[in-house]
Design an enzyme around this catalytic site. Structure first.
Site, mmCIF file in Angstrom:
data_model
loop_
_atom_site.group_PDB
_atom_site.id
_atom_site.type_symbol
_atom_site.label_atom_id
_atom_site.label_comp_id
_atom_site.label_asym_id
_atom_site.label_seq_id
_atom_site.Cartn_x
_atom_site.Cartn_y
_atom_site.Cartn_z
ATOM 1 N N ARG A 1 -37.032 2.279 -21.164
ATOM 2 C CA ARG A 1 -36.234 3.459 -21.523
ATOM 3 C C ARG A 1 -34.774 3.108 -21.748
ATOM 4 O O ARG A 1 -34.153 3.603 -22.690
ATOM 5 C CB ARG A 1 -36.310 4.529 -20.436
ATOM 6 N N ASN B 1 -40.259 8.452 -19.323
ATOM 7 C CA ASN B 1 -41.548 7.927 -18.866
ATOM 8 C C ASN B 1 -42.516 9.088 -18.694
ATOM 9 O O ASN B 1 -42.107 10.201 -18.355
ATOM 10 C CB ASN B 1 -41.402 7.209 -17.519
#
Length: 89
Positions: free
Chosen positions: A17, A35
């Site tokens: 990320r 996520n």
């Protein structure tokens, strides 16, 4: 151009990320990444066609510590003003 991505493989716990966000900002992409509880990473990205294509190409590889198995790409709606890292959902 706006696209929704679902990225599968070894993509959690490897900084995916954060690297995704850095890459998006360097390309002028707006949107978000997070996520998913099932182990994937989900993102909606908005930018020029060239920037979105470059972001999708990056997502297919990810950072060196990741192992991307597949990226599912769909249409999405946009209107984002910045790029953000969202909490897991």
């Amino acid at each position: 151009m706006v696209k929704h991505l679902s990225i599968h493989g070894n993509v959690q716990g490897v900084g995916f990320r954060y690297h995704f966000g850095e890459q998006a900002q360097s390309l002028g992409i707006t949107g978000w990444v997070r996520n998913r509880r099932g182990g994937s990473v989900e993102a909606t990205i908005e930018g020029t066609p060239e920037a979105v294509e470059a972001m999708v190409a990056w997502a297919r590889i990810g950072p060196a510590s990741a192992r991307v198995e597949r990226v599912e790409i769909g249409e999405a709606s946009g209107g984002f003003t910045r790029f953000e890292l969202r909490p897991t959902e």
